[in-house]
Design a protein around this motif. Structure first.
Motif: not given
Lengths: 350, 250, 466
Positions: C240-247
């Motif tokens: 698993v890779n995780l992306h938890a960006g924020c805009v």
């Protein structure tokens, strides 16, 4: 107390997953209820009826009360068609204020049944009940269920229906809600070519809280499920609507539709809605439409230009919307009575 | 004259109901045929059955086109063999432009890449001749089109795809004055010695502007009578009663 | 009728891997020590570290959501939250190390920049490796830089807006984001400046078992306008890779912002991204969103219509294929009079994929004379997939118009017959209908991206008797 869970959860802070009510809504001590009038049902009434089991839970202590501490159990084995509808009236008064009842209608193969259940009275009523309608193969059942309490009351109601092959169930639910109205409606479309229609109209004023949780599970092929709801909110009334049509795998060529219209007749009325379509079958036709808002000013202007007062114009529009939902009610006179009642309930100051 | 369409003893049903009950029809190059008949006789079914619309089931008989057996051919193969049918209520396909759709279809039918600019020019010419609104070809296929616009779009497709046989199902909109003009104009532009037209209708109005070679009367799933253009006039005056009665007696 | 198979989206063009070559890769897991170390590596001011530490605290307090896809496979102990590539930020592609430049070449970024973009940012793992903007825009005062540089170069501006749109206690994964955020873009468009060409930031996650937590902050000042494009992709790994960006987007009075995303993360990615816009008086916020990749996606861009007459539009498509659970949608809160929102959402599900549309519309008492219209369509391409529609509305004022329509089902047989009668094979007919279905999204994208999207919906349909 949290009641009437949505079959699918969403973000907690939307406040729609369940209905939050004060613990005081539940009534521990149940007094007897004897004012029950049953008409046109002699040969169908099963006097040896036992308590029933039910799987749809409302929550809190209501389910336990309904199974262990009920004060009315009615069972109808309907094995032939008849012209006049079976009528069951629960008349609430000072000596009959609390009703915890179970009603079962078993509609036998090929039978056509018409059913009317009404709960009414001028007291602060307490109602905790369940209605089960089992439609056997090729049967047809039409039901009108009315609640009309003049004073602030508690109405906790469940429906748990099963609709077999080629049978048709149509329930018209009319709720003049007052106080708390918590309704859980469930239909399972078991058989192929089965049909289940729920038409619901409600009017709520004061600080009434209406929580509607309507669910239809489609298993049969070429079946049809429909949920149509029209309501009017006055004063500081609040309404939650949770609608679910669940197309289960294998229900090929089935269709389902959900329609919700909520008319806000006061700027302090509040509406929440979660109309869901869940689909694990490709070959289906699912639709949903909803709208919320006040009565269109254009429409009102047109009607008022023909000599109606604003309030009468609003009433006219609301009644027209209700009329559509109740259009095919089996008893035309009764429908007119209902619409007149709506008229009365809509008397309010803007 | 070469035979284009040959329908032999065709039977078809929808669900359990038999609608075509042994229909025969032959159309040659250069001819204009008309099929008339009372409501429910199976007129609209015919075009759909020839085209193997999955809603209908062929139960017996055969359909040959241009010498080829197309009785069990796929819908697109039938189109590629050179038959076109106009729809009474064409489907609305969102997100697909009229231009792109017809260009793609033409490419499939002619089995070659269509030159964008030549095609655009020709299509604009035809669209103009049919008095179609300028932006219509860029709009989504039939989405939000009026009845008249849909009709024009069907006729435009016929002109662009230049089939050997055009089957025009006019049972629905045959009475609309504008639609009649559109269809007549389209047929006039389309018709040559090498192709043929089959018009399905219940009204005679459309026939006044056209040179018709044969009129067939379809009653209860069969062609019960075939005559020339004057037959249409007789129908207009006396209706189908005679043919319906005649059938019973026979 | 013969069964038609729709091929999976062709991921190969995104699936090239570079060696996991890095300057520094944080040890796996999440702890105060790790958060402090990220901050130290970045040499950031104290106030940023304070936010990180506070966010970490919030993260530990918040629960996983009780709804939506099952996230139990996410184990933060197995994720490296910070991977620094072997380069600093460059302003010329020539200076970017060959291996990384090669990645972006394959993705077509330098070519796109040359042809139709006003500026480009490129992030590789946790850091931005390239950032550039046209000179003419610099002269007009437009700022477009990576987020770390913005903290350093425009501290006042960043302080004023950072965390003000998306607060760190919004939900568990936004708290996680603020604890370990790294990279992202910062944009400021001054009053009245209207950008004709878009800016684009591209995010590439190359390193396995890692997370990307970029922060994008955009301020479009009064009367200005901007089109911002965000692209993302990653090669596929088994873990698993995780992306938890924020805009965070601020659209000031009379301004307009269009934010387009083509998300094509690999199918081992958990995409738990948060995007929110605050829209002021007379301003307009448009979202265009194509969601193709990820194993699990929970993505609900949100517009807060704060000012009178503000508007928002959302146009989105999700394509859920094998093994994918895409729980996407849109949220809008109407806070002021005469506000409007228009939502159009489409989803395709096939090969066992799950597509869910989940939305919120909330109209609060102040938002008189507001309107909202929502349409959502779910197209099922086979009978082993799933399509759910879960739209929530909350209305607290009578003077509004809300309408919502939803449909779910398969491609209409009548439509297929119509197209086939014009010479298209069944496969071509279906492909044409599906492309048409996606058209509302592709037509909102610049041509080059629309082509890219059509390639993503690489509908080579093949017939087989079944």
């Amino acid at each position: 107390m949290r009641l009437n869970n949505s079959p699918i959860l969403t973000t907690r802070n939307y406040g729609i997953n369940d209905a939050k009510v004060d613990d005081s809504v539940f009534c521990q001590e149940i007094t007897p209820f004897e004012n029950i009038i049953i008409e046109n049902a002699d040969s169908f009434f099963n006097k040896n009826a036992k308590k029933i089991s039910f799987s749809k839970k409302i929550g809190g202590d209501f389910d336990l009360q309904l199974s262990q501490n009920n004060n009315a159990v009615l069972n109808f084995e309907i094995d032939k068609s008849q012209e006049n509808p079976i009528c069951i009236s629960f008349k609430f008064d000072e000596n009959n204020k609390m009703l915890v009842e179970q009603i079962v209608f078993n509609i036998k193969e090929n039978v056509d049944a018409k059913l009317i259940v009404s709960l009414s009275g001028e007291v602060d009523a307490y109602h905790n009940g369940i209605v089960k309608i089992n439609c056997e193969k090729n049967s047809k059942a039409e039901m009108l269920f009315i609640t009309d309490f003049e004073k602030e009351s508690v109405n906790v109601l469940r429906f748990e229906n099963s609709v077999d092959e080629a049978s048709k169930l149509k329930v018209s639910l009319v709720d003049f809600a007052n106080g708390h109205s918590i309704i859980n409606y469930y239909s399972k479309l078991n058989g192929d070519e089965s049909k289940s229609i729920l038409n619901c109209v409600y009017v709520a004023g004061g600080k009434t809280f209406v929580d509607l949780n309507f669910e239809q599970d489609v298993f049969g092929k070429k079946s049809e499920a429909s949920i149509q709801t029209v309501g009017a909110l006055l004063a500081e009334a609040r309404k939650h609507f949770k609608g679910t049509i669940n197309f289960e795998k294998g229900c090929k060529k089935s269709s389902g539709s959900e329609d919700e219209l909520c008319l806000l007749l006061s700027k302090n009325a509040k509406s929440k809605a979660l109309p869901m379509l869940l689909c694990t079958e490709e070959d289906v036709d699912g639709k949903h439409a909803s709208s919320v808002g006040k009565v269109s000013e254009k429409e009102l202007f047109y009607i008022m230009s023909r000599g109606f007062s604003r309030q009468d114009a609003i009433k006219l529009v609301v009644k027209a919307k209700f009329n559509i939902v109740l259009e095919n009610l089996f008893d035309v006179k009764l429908k007119q009575k209902l619409i007149d009642l709506v008229d009365r309930k809509l008397n309010y100051e803007e | 004259m070469k035979t284009l369409l040959k329908v032999k003893s065709l039977k078809a049903k929808v669900g359990e109901k038999e609608i075509l009950k042994g229909l025969n029809l032959e159309i040659k190059e250069g001819e204009v045929h008309v099929i008339m008949g009372p409501n429910g006789a199976g007129k609209s079914t015919l075009a759909n059955v020839i085209f193997n619309n999955p809603q209908f089931q062929k139960t017996a008989g055969s359909v040959f086109f241009d010498g080829k057996d197309i009785t069990n051919a796929k819908v697109d193969e039938i189109a590629k063999s050179g038959i076109f049918m106009s729809f009474q209520t064409p489907e609305e396909i969102s997100g697909v432009s009229v231009f792109n759709f017809i260009k793609t279809a033409k490419g499939k039918i002619e089995n070659k890449n269509i030159n964008y600019f030549d095609f655009k020019e020709e299509m604009q010419k035809n669209a103009k001749a049919l008095k179609m609104k300028g932006d219509l070809v860029n709009r989504e296929l039939n989405v939000g089109f009026s009845g008249g616009e849909k009709k024009k779009n069907e006729i435009l497709q016929m002109l662009e795809l230049s089939p050997k046989l055009a089957i025009l199902d006019e049972t629905d909109s045959g009475l609309d004055v504008d639609a009649i003009k559109t269809v007549s104009k389209g047929i006039e532009m389309f018709k040559t010695e090498k192709n043929a037209v089959l018009i399905i209708t219940h009204s005679c109005k459309i026939l006044q502007a056209l040179k018709v070679d044969f009129v067939h009367i379809l009653v209860d799933g069969k062609i019960v009578y075939t005559g020339n253009a004057s037959l249409a006039k007789e129908i207009e005056e006396n209706g189908y009663e005679k043919f319906e009665a005649g059938k019973k007696n026979a | 009728m013969p069964k038609t198979k729709v091929k999976e989206i062709n991921q190969n063009i995104y699936d090239f891997k570079n060696q996991d070559n890095f300057d520094f890769k944080m040890k796996k897991g999440l702890s105060e020590e790790i958060v402090r170390e990220i901050s130290k590596k970045k040499v950031e001011p104290e106030w940023v570290l304070d936010i990180r530490l506070k966010a970490l605290e919030v993260y530990h307090k918040l629960d996983l959501p009780i709804w939506g896809p099952d996230l139990s496979e996410l184990n933060m102990d197995e994720i490296s939250t910070y991977v620094k590539p072997k380069t600093d930020k460059k302003e010329s592609w020539e200076d970017v190390p060959e291996e990384i430049k090669d990645t972006f070449d394959k993705l077509g970024i330098p070519k796109a920049e040359h042809e139709y973009l006003a500026g480009v940012g490129a992030q590789y793992d946790s850091e931005v490796v390239y950032h550039s903007i046209k000179n003419s825009l610099l002269k007009q005062g437009v700022i477009y830089t990576d987020f770390d540089s913005a903290i350093r170069d425009y501290p006042e501006l960043v302080k004023e807006y950072f965390t003000k749109c998306v607060p760190l206690f919004d939900h568990k994964f936004i708290a996680l984001h603020y604890a370990v955020f790294s990279g992202g873009s910062f944009v400021y468009v001054p009053k009245g400046v209207k950008l004709e060409m878009p800016l684009q930031s591209y995010f590439r996650l190359n390193s396995p078992e890692s997370g990307q937590f970029e922060h994008t902050l955009i301020i479009v000042d009064e009367g200005a306008s901007l089109h911002f494009i965000e692209g993302c992709s990653a090669p596929k790994y088994n873990k698993v890779n995780l992306h938890a960006g924020c805009v965070e987007l601020f659209v000031k009075e009379g301004a307009s912002l269009r934010y387009s995303t083509i998300e094509n993360w690999s199918k081992n990615m958990l995409n738990l991204n948060t995007k929110k816009a605050i829209v002021e008086k007379d301003a307009k916020m448009e979202w265009v969103s194509g969601s193709f990749g990820s194993k699990i996606s929970m993505l609900y861009p949100m517009s807060i219509l704060k000012g009178e007459n503000s508007k928002t539009e959302f146009t989105g498509i999700s394509f859920a294929g094998k093994g994918q659970n895409l729980d996407n949608g849109f949220k809008v809160v109407h806070l002021a009079p005469n506000t409007s929102s228009v939502v159009s959402s489409r989803s395709l599900s096939k090969s066992g994929g799950v597509a869910t549309y989940r939305s919120l519309v909330s109209i609060l008492p102040e938002a008189t004379n507001s309107r909202c219209s929502i349409t959502c369509d779910g197209l099922m391409l086979d009978d082993i997939s799933r399509s759910d529609t879960i739209p929530f509305s909350n209305v607290e004022v009578d003077d509004v118009e809300i309408s919502h329509e939803a449909k779910v089902g398969k491609i209409s047989e009548k439509a297929i017959f119509y197209l086939m009668s014009r010479g298209l094979s069944e496969e071509d007919a279906k492909a044409m209908i599906v492309r048409g279905f996606a058209n509302p999204i592709s037509k909102e994208l610049p041509l080059e991206y629309a082509v890219e999207m059509n390639r993503l919906i690489n509908l080579e349909l093949e017939g087989s008797i079944g």
